[in-house]
Design a protein around this motif. Structure first.
Motif, PDB file in Angstrom:
ATOM      1  N   GLU A   1      -7.859  -4.580  11.413  1.00  0.00           N
ATOM      2  CA  GLU A   1      -7.345  -5.507  10.402  1.00  0.00           C
ATOM      3  C   GLU A   1      -5.848  -5.425  10.195  1.00  0.00           C
ATOM      4  O   GLU A   1      -5.176  -6.421  10.091  1.00  0.00           O
ATOM      5  CB  GLU A   1      -8.063  -5.251   9.067  1.00  0.00           C
ATOM      6  N   LYS A   2      -5.321  -4.211  10.118  1.00  0.00           N
ATOM      7  CA  LYS A   2      -3.916  -4.032   9.768  1.00  0.00           C
ATOM      8  C   LYS A   2      -3.011  -4.475  10.917  1.00  0.00           C
ATOM      9  O   LYS A   2      -3.130  -3.969  12.036  1.00  0.00           O
ATOM     10  CB  LYS A   2      -3.610  -2.578   9.435  1.00  0.00           C
TER      11      LYS A   2
ATOM     12  N   ARG B   1      -8.357   2.532  11.555  1.00  0.00           N
ATOM     13  CA  ARG B   1      -7.146   3.208  11.092  1.00  0.00           C
ATOM     14  C   ARG B   1      -7.236   4.633  11.615  1.00  0.00           C
ATOM     15  O   ARG B   1      -8.295   5.072  12.046  1.00  0.00           O
ATOM     16  CB  ARG B   1      -7.078   3.206   9.569  1.00  0.00           C
TER      17      ARG B   1
ATOM     18  N   ARG C   1      -0.172  -3.684  11.609  1.00  0.00           N
ATOM     19  CA  ARG C   1       0.768  -2.692  12.128  1.00  0.00           C
ATOM     20  C   ARG C   1       0.162  -1.767  13.177  1.00  0.00           C
ATOM     21  O   ARG C   1       0.848  -0.908  13.693  1.00  0.00           O
ATOM     22  CB  ARG C   1       1.380  -1.881  10.993  1.00  0.00           C
ATOM     23  N   ARG C   2      -1.107  -1.935  13.504  1.00  0.00           N
ATOM     24  CA  ARG C   2      -1.750  -0.963  14.394  1.00  0.00           C
ATOM     25  C   ARG C   2      -2.137  -1.575  15.740  1.00  0.00           C
ATOM     26  O   ARG C   2      -3.306  -1.838  16.011  1.00  0.00           O
ATOM     27  CB  ARG C   2      -2.988  -0.366  13.724  1.00  0.00           C
TER      28      ARG C   2
ATOM     29  N   HIS D   1       0.828  -1.207   0.000  1.00  0.00           N
ATOM     30  CA  HIS D   1       0.000   0.000   0.000  1.00  0.00           C
ATOM     31  C   HIS D   1       0.863   1.258   0.000  1.00  0.00           C
ATOM     32  O   HIS D   1       1.890   1.312   0.648  1.00  0.00           O
ATOM     33  CB  HIS D   1      -0.917  -0.008   1.226  1.00  0.00           C
TER      34      HIS D   1
ATOM     35  N   ASP E   1      -4.565 -11.498  10.616  1.00  0.00           N
ATOM     36  CA  ASP E   1      -3.310 -10.736  10.582  1.00  0.00           C
ATOM     37  C   ASP E   1      -3.112  -9.941  11.864  1.00  0.00           C
ATOM     38  O   ASP E   1      -2.036  -9.954  12.465  1.00  0.00           O
ATOM     39  CB  ASP E   1      -3.334  -9.735   9.411  1.00  0.00           C
TER      40      ASP E   1
END
Lengths: 322, 322
Positions: free
Chosen positions: B189-190, B158, B192-193, B129, B211
């Protein structure tokens, strides 16, 4: 004409580079992505791509007069994206001062492109090429070109049947004593094209990539040069670059053994996309000025080593060359 | 208002989906590319992307009235490529009949995009992304929306600080007895967060991805649901889908154990891009009609299973749903 005269003649002559032009859509990732993952890109940019187009641009940056010969689509009026792609590569080639007068324009086809993943950790490039609907160059396209204006014609090893006919046209031209000889170089790069070896027959300079050699069972640059010399004519220079291991080179029929020239990697390898095309441009540049093969290979290794230390090609403008 | 009345009210109400919209540039490869390789793509296409945008499109295809809320750039007049990208996603959202009236348009910024590699052998999707220059949604943007028109608002996890304020606005609205309650769903979902867990506090439906759960040390869907229940309010439904293993779900404070629902994979998995967004749309669709959690999860699993058997989302139009 002695050797010095010949090299001056070649120096003043023009080079034609025959092959692919496309858009490279480059995605710069922190690392090579794991399958199924979801990560952020560090950056993204478009570049002009295609082996022959890259080689012609670098040759021009080195001070040579160069024309590119390849196929470009004329997108439909409604195809705005296609128009942007074609406009982009035309602008780029103009900025590199590469002649595009010979380019074959075909209506309604899509410009090929490559999705390229650059791994910022090690500079690796992973190429995913897409082409559909743009017909490859034909011999008939090439037959229309006045080749007498060129002292050197380089052929990218693709679309073999048609390119072989083009090479044979140059051989026939050269066989006429009234003509100045046109030097022929051929690059075999794509691992998927095992049948392209025929193209080497008439080459004065034959360059095979590591990918191509490995695909055909070779395990070193020296082995590859040794092997492909068997397909080349007497006097032909055969070169194979093997990444960080450097490049091997030899002349068919010479008593000199095959020579290994070291690579000149930068402190940090940033972008290997187009390194092979840059290496090739270095070779053609140096050989067309009459330099010995070993000097030309060293020059090419230095030039490619410079390139991989930077993104794209612009840094080559500052490369000190002979 | 009894349960049936409530479900009918929610059914007639509108859904708002808050989060990202972008262009997915999908490259279909024969296999997942080896680093440093050079291969041909089987195909390439653009899709509308972004979790919240995908979810809103699927919700609309299932017959719901849906608005999307996110940021979209107004490209400069000279930025033809930007205009094509924005035009593309606007056309797509219109074709899916998703309301875009609330969308925040910001001058001069670039639309985010994802480079997506689809492995045609197993349908895996690898997302890269890229976003730069387009400011994320702000609470102040959300404050301008008349939320009374919605019966359900879904938030993509996000831009956590701002989205948390948006969620709190809905909670405040709901606390006024004169208002019909707006159901709140949140998706984390991400991977990285890690800090986004705060968003779960007020959710009526909390969905965490495999994930995200794996990134935070979970090793199964049941473990993830168990764990994230601890962050949710009493009565909240917590769901975690785990690919081919199916999905776990449970209600906070319920005596019923966490339930595992199997996946419904198609014969051949073709394209997993957007499978999670489709699963989520199935959940919201079914829950908003007042169905029990286990029925909603099964519906979502069937819907996502249908989606991964086809490229894109169009095949969902034929999905037989309740």
């Amino acid at each position: 004409m002695n050797n010095i005269e010949k090299s001056v003649k070649q120096h003043c002559g023009k080079i034609l580079s025959v092959g692919l032009i496309c858009v490279d859509v480059v995605s710069v990732a922190k690392q090579y992505p794991k399958e199924g993952g979801d990560s952020r890109l560090l950056g993204t940019h478009w570049q002009k791509g295609g082996n022959a187009a890259n080689t012609s641009a670098v040759l021009s940056m080195l001070g040579n007069k160069v024309d590119f010969f390849g196929a470009i689509p004329i997108p439909k009026k409604s195809d705005f994206h296609g128009q942007i792609c074609v406009g982009f590569i035309k602008d780029k080639m103009e900025s590199y001062k590469v002649g595009m007068d010979n380019v074959v324009e075909r209506a309604g086809d899509a410009l090929p492109f490559s999705t390229v993943l650059n791994n910022s950790e090690n500079g690796s490039r992973t190429i995913l090429h897409y082409r559909k609907g743009l017909e490859e160059l034909k011999y008939d396209d090439f037959a229309k070109i006045d080749i007498s204006q060129y002292s050197w014609i380089h052929f990218e090893g693709r679309n073999i049947t048609e390119v072989l006919k083009m090479v044979e046209r140059v051989v026939l031209y050269n066989s006429d004593d009234r003509h100045e000889t046109i030097t022929i170089s051929v690059e075999l790069e794509k691992p998927r094209r095992a049948n392209s070896i025929e193209l080497l027959t008439h080459a004065d300079l034959a360059v095979v990539s590591q990918d191509f050699a490995e695909f055909n069972g070779m395990s070193s640059a020296v082995e590859a040069v040794q092997y492909y010399m068997g397909s080349c004519k007497t006097g032909a220079a055969v070169v194979c670059a093997w990444g960080a291991a450097g490049a091997a080179s030899g002349v068919v029929g010479s008593s000199k053994p095959i020579e290994m020239t070291p690579a000149f990697p930068p402190k940090c390898v940033v972008d290997t996309l187009g390194a092979g095309d840059t290496f090739l441009a270095g070779l053609v540049h140096s050989r067309s000025r009459g330099h010995h093969l070993s000097a030309a290979v060293e020059f090419a290794c230095r030039l490619a080593g410079c390139k991989v230390g930077f993104y794209g090609y612009e840094a080559l403008r500052d490369f000190k060359h002979n």
